[in-house]
Design an enzyme around this catalytic site. Structure first.
Site: not given
Ligand code: 5GP
Ligand code: ZN
Length: 144
Positions: A33-34, A89, A96, A102, A104
């Site tokens: 995760d970035i 999420n 989300q 995805h 985590h």
């Molecule tokens: P969510 O908030 O949907 O549960 O998690 C999405 C995750 O994707 C976030 O933690 C965010 O940092 C990660 N993310 C968003 N864009 C990118 C990307 O371009 N590359 C990577 N490696 N992670 C990303």
């Protein structure tokens, strides 16, 4: 444009957006995760685009969740975290932000390691009868 064409994670799968790969097989891709909320914070995604857990059938869920122990153990072997949270999420109010399913994997290094899960126990608000009623209500909506 379809949802898939706009999807950041599908672009990562296609190699259009670079990523730091941790693991890959025919069905699943795992990458860092970035945001690196904690060191080694990894995402596991299905290669097949699906929006969230509600839109994921049992066969695809099996594939994704089956890889969680493998990647979790690799993170553990690498950084010896004191714990690890597995988080998914679904929908914006639940956090989300990318609408491709995805999971985590968040290795934990202590109470102040960047990740914080607020978990307020409400047990006093529910009698055993309330719990039976809630369980029964949900149970009636379980489909095959
Ligand atoms: P969510 O908030 O949907 O549960 O998690 C999405 C995750 O994707 C976030 O933690 C965010 O940092 C990660 N993310 C968003 N864009 C990118 C990307 O371009 N590359 C990577 N490696 N992670 C990303
Ligand atoms: Zn996607």
């Amino acid at each position: 444009m379809t949802q898939k064409e706009e999807c950041i994670f599908c672009k990562i799968l296609d190699g259009e957006i670079p990523s730091a790969k941790v693991y890959e097989d025919e069905e699943v891709y795992a990458f860092l995760d970035i945001s690196q909320v904690t060191k080694g914070h990894t995402l596991i995604i299905p290669k097949h685009h699906t929006k969230d857990i509600y839109h994921t059938d049992a066969a695809l869920a099996e594939k994704v969740f089956a890889r969680v122990p493998k990647v979790a153990n690799a993170i553990k072997a690498t950084y010896s975290p004191v714990g690890l949270n597995v988080l998914n999420n679904n929908e914006e109010p639940a956090g989300q932000s990318v609408f491709h399913l995805h999971i985590h994997l968040l290795p934990r290094y202590g109470k102040h390691d960047g990740f914080n899960l607020k978990w307020e126990v409400q047990a006093d608000d529910y009698t055993p009868e309330d719990l039976q009623q809630i369980a029964s209500a949900i149970s009636q909506n379980i489909s095959n």
